[in-house]
Each structure stands twice: as structure tokens, then as C-alpha cells.
Design a protein around this motif. Structure first.
Motif, PDB file in Angstrom:
ATOM      1  N   ALA A  93       0.463  -2.554  -9.742  1.00  0.00           N
ATOM      2  CA  ALA A  93       1.857  -2.961  -9.931  1.00  0.00           C
ATOM      3  C   ALA A  93       2.728  -1.806 -10.416  1.00  0.00           C
ATOM      4  N   SER A  94       2.144  -0.878 -11.140  1.00  0.00           N
ATOM      5  CA  SER A  94       2.917   0.262 -11.638  1.00  0.00           C
ATOM      6  C   SER A  94       3.019   1.389 -10.609  1.00  0.00           C
ATOM      7  N   GLY A  95       2.314   1.250  -9.484  1.00  0.00           N
ATOM      8  CA  GLY A  95       2.377   2.263  -8.444  1.00  0.00           C
ATOM      9  C   GLY A  95       1.497   3.469  -8.699  1.00  0.00           C
ATOM     10  N   LYS A  96       0.589   3.366  -9.657  1.00  0.00           N
ATOM     11  CA  LYS A  96      -0.282   4.497  -9.976  1.00  0.00           C
ATOM     12  C   LYS A  96      -1.418   4.663  -8.975  1.00  0.00           C
ATOM     13  N   LYS A  97      -1.770   3.586  -8.280  1.00  0.00           N
ATOM     14  CA  LYS A  97      -2.826   3.646  -7.261  1.00  0.00           C
ATOM     15  C   LYS A  97      -2.410   2.819  -6.058  1.00  0.00           C
ATOM     16  N   GLN A  98      -2.958   3.206  -4.906  1.00  0.00           N
ATOM     17  CA  GLN A  98      -2.757   2.426  -3.688  1.00  0.00           C
ATOM     18  C   GLN A  98      -3.989   1.552  -3.470  1.00  0.00           C
ATOM     19  N   PRO A  99      -3.783   0.322  -3.036  1.00  0.00           N
ATOM     20  CA  PRO A  99      -4.935  -0.555  -2.792  1.00  0.00           C
ATOM     21  C   PRO A  99      -5.615  -0.235  -1.468  1.00  0.00           C
ATOM     22  N   SER A 100      -6.876  -0.580  -1.390  1.00  0.00           N
ATOM     23  CA  SER A 100      -7.590  -0.486  -0.115  1.00  0.00           C
ATOM     24  C   SER A 100      -7.123  -1.626   0.776  1.00  0.00           C
ATOM     25  N   LEU A 101      -7.450  -1.540   2.042  1.00  0.00           N
ATOM     26  CA  LEU A 101      -7.111  -2.628   2.962  1.00  0.00           C
ATOM     27  C   LEU A 101      -7.771  -3.926   2.507  1.00  0.00           C
ATOM     28  N   GLU A 102      -9.021  -3.839   2.089  1.00  0.00           N
ATOM     29  CA  GLU A 102      -9.719  -5.033   1.603  1.00  0.00           C
ATOM     30  C   GLU A 102      -8.974  -5.666   0.428  1.00  0.00           C
ATOM     31  N   MET A 103      -8.482  -4.839  -0.493  1.00  0.00           N
ATOM     32  CA  MET A 103      -7.763  -5.371  -1.654  1.00  0.00           C
ATOM     33  C   MET A 103      -6.439  -6.001  -1.227  1.00  0.00           C
ATOM     34  N   VAL A 104      -5.749  -5.397  -0.278  1.00  0.00           N
ATOM     35  CA  VAL A 104      -4.500  -5.983   0.232  1.00  0.00           C
ATOM     36  C   VAL A 104      -4.786  -7.366   0.808  1.00  0.00           C
ATOM     37  N   LEU A 105      -5.858  -7.474   1.576  1.00  0.00           N
ATOM     38  CA  LEU A 105      -6.210  -8.766   2.175  1.00  0.00           C
ATOM     39  C   LEU A 105      -6.563  -9.791   1.101  1.00  0.00           C
ATOM     40  N   ARG A 106      -7.286  -9.380   0.084  1.00  0.00           N
ATOM     41  CA  ARG A 106      -7.641 -10.293  -1.009  1.00  0.00           C
ATOM     42  C   ARG A 106      -6.405 -10.723  -1.794  1.00  0.00           C
ATOM     43  N   LEU A 107      -5.504  -9.782  -2.050  1.00  0.00           N
ATOM     44  CA  LEU A 107      -4.284 -10.103  -2.805  1.00  0.00           C
ATOM     45  C   LEU A 107      -3.371 -11.045  -2.025  1.00  0.00           C
ATOM     46  N   THR A 108      -3.194 -10.779  -0.734  1.00  0.00           N
ATOM     47  CA  THR A 108      -2.320 -11.654   0.038  1.00  0.00           C
ATOM     48  C   THR A 108      -2.901 -13.066   0.118  1.00  0.00           C
ATOM     49  N   ALA A 109      -4.222 -13.175   0.244  1.00  0.00           N
ATOM     50  CA  ALA A 109      -4.852 -14.496   0.261  1.00  0.00           C
ATOM     51  C   ALA A 109      -4.664 -15.185  -1.086  1.00  0.00           C
ATOM     52  N   ALA A 110      -4.834 -14.445  -2.166  1.00  0.00           N
ATOM     53  CA  ALA A 110      -4.703 -15.026  -3.505  1.00  0.00           C
ATOM     54  C   ALA A 110      -3.274 -15.476  -3.800  1.00  0.00           C
ATOM     55  N   LEU A 111      -2.309 -14.757  -3.233  1.00  0.00           N
ATOM     56  CA  LEU A 111      -0.900 -15.090  -3.476  1.00  0.00           C
ATOM     57  C   LEU A 111      -0.326 -16.029  -2.423  1.00  0.00           C
ATOM     58  N   GLY A 112      -1.107 -16.336  -1.397  1.00  0.00           N
ATOM     59  CA  GLY A 112      -0.619 -17.218  -0.346  1.00  0.00           C
ATOM     60  C   GLY A 112       0.490 -16.589   0.469  1.00  0.00           C
ATOM     61  N   VAL A 113       0.380 -15.289   0.698  1.00  0.00           N
ATOM     62  CA  VAL A 113       1.395 -14.527   1.421  1.00  0.00           C
ATOM     63  C   VAL A 113       0.773 -14.008   2.710  1.00  0.00           C
ATOM     64  N   LYS A 114       1.535 -14.018   3.781  1.00  0.00           N
ATOM     65  CA  LYS A 114       1.057 -13.443   5.035  1.00  0.00           C
ATOM     66  C   LYS A 114       1.073 -11.919   4.911  1.00  0.00           C
ATOM     67  N   HIS A 115       0.072 -11.298   5.509  1.00  0.00           N
ATOM     68  CA  HIS A 115      -0.050  -9.843   5.425  1.00  0.00           C
ATOM     69  C   HIS A 115       1.221  -9.156   5.913  1.00  0.00           C
ATOM     70  N   GLY A 116       1.743  -9.648   7.020  1.00  0.00           N
ATOM     71  CA  GLY A 116       2.946  -9.049   7.598  1.00  0.00           C
ATOM     72  C   GLY A 116       4.156  -9.139   6.680  1.00  0.00           C
ATOM     73  N   GLU A 117       4.262 -10.237   5.929  1.00  0.00           N
ATOM     74  CA  GLU A 117       5.376 -10.368   4.984  1.00  0.00           C
ATOM     75  C   GLU A 117       5.319  -9.275   3.932  1.00  0.00           C
ATOM     76  N   LEU A 118       4.120  -9.020   3.428  1.00  0.00           N
ATOM     77  CA  LEU A 118       3.956  -8.002   2.402  1.00  0.00           C
ATOM     78  C   LEU A 118       4.296  -6.625   2.968  1.00  0.00           C
ATOM     79  N   VAL A 119       3.813  -6.329   4.160  1.00  0.00           N
ATOM     80  CA  VAL A 119       4.084  -5.036   4.779  1.00  0.00           C
ATOM     81  C   VAL A 119       5.580  -4.886   5.072  1.00  0.00           C
ATOM     82  N   ASP A 120       6.211  -5.941   5.572  1.00  0.00           N
ATOM     83  CA  ASP A 120       7.649  -5.881   5.842  1.00  0.00           C
ATOM     84  C   ASP A 120       8.447  -5.636   4.566  1.00  0.00           C
ATOM     85  N   ALA A 121       8.081  -6.329   3.490  1.00  0.00           N
ATOM     86  CA  ALA A 121       8.782  -6.155   2.211  1.00  0.00           C
ATOM     87  C   ALA A 121       8.580  -4.732   1.692  1.00  0.00           C
ATOM     88  N   MET A 122       7.384  -4.175   1.861  1.00  0.00           N
ATOM     89  CA  MET A 122       7.134  -2.792   1.452  1.00  0.00           C
ATOM     90  C   MET A 122       7.975  -1.837   2.270  1.00  0.00           C
TER      91      MET A 122
END
Length: 93
Positions: A57-86
Motif C-alpha cells: 500500500a505504501s508503494g515500497k514493493k511491487q506485487p507478483s502476478l500471483e499476489m495481484v490475483l489473490r488480492l483481487t479475489a479477496a477484494l472482489g475486484v476484477k483484475h482489469g478494473e485494478l489494472v485500469d485504475a492503476m
């Protein structure tokens, strides 16, 4: 669902290499807060320690693809939404 959060930390300036990490952190925090979750709850949902969520959250590290997938599933967010917002955060800088 349309996502248009207000980002409290928009005034942060990033070095060129940090832009993606900061954008991910801003978007992650906004989605987490939109869902009414604290970092501890997010970390439990993806099976990591709270400090790791804080580091992302502080931007000190970038997540792996696996972590992005786990986070989006945990937050109920579509992967594309997260990428678009980024992408929006990166191009806004």
C-alpha cells in the motif's frame, strides 16, 4: 460497479521507477477501504502478514502476478478494473 475513489495521497511525487508501485498502493488502499476492510483483514484473506499489505500500500514493493490475483479475489475486484485504475493513476502523474 464503477470505481472512482478519492485518493488522499495524490500529491505524492514518484520517481519514474516508482510510479507503478505507488499507483498499485493507492489503488489497493482505495479498494480495501471501499470494501470496509482494514489491512489486517486483507492480509488474512490472502494469507500474508499485515506488514506485507502495508508495504504494498505504501508503494515500497511491487506485487507478483500471483499476489495481484489473490488480492483481487479477496477484494472482489476484477483484475482489469485494478489494472485500469492503476493506469489512470500513472497517466495522471
Amino acid at each position: 460497479m464503477s470505481f472512482s475513489p478519492v485518493f488522499a495521497s495524490e500529491s505524492r511525487r514518484a520517481e519514474p521507477g516508482q510510479a507503478k508501485s505507488l499507483a498499485f498502493g493507492i489503488v489497493l488502499r482505495a479498494y480495501r477501504q471501499e470494501k470496509g476492510l482494514v489491512q489486517e483483514q486483507s492480509s488474512e484473506r490472502v494469507n500474508v502478514v499485515r506488514s506485507f499489505i502495508c508495504t504494498l500500500a505504501s508503494g515500497k514493493k511491487q506485487p507478483s502476478l500471483e499476489m495481484v490475483l489473490r488480492l483481487t479475489a479477496a477484494l472482489g475486484v476484477k483484475h482489469g478494473e485494478l489494472v485500469d485504475a492503476m493506469s489512470e493513476k500513472i497517466t495522471d502523474k
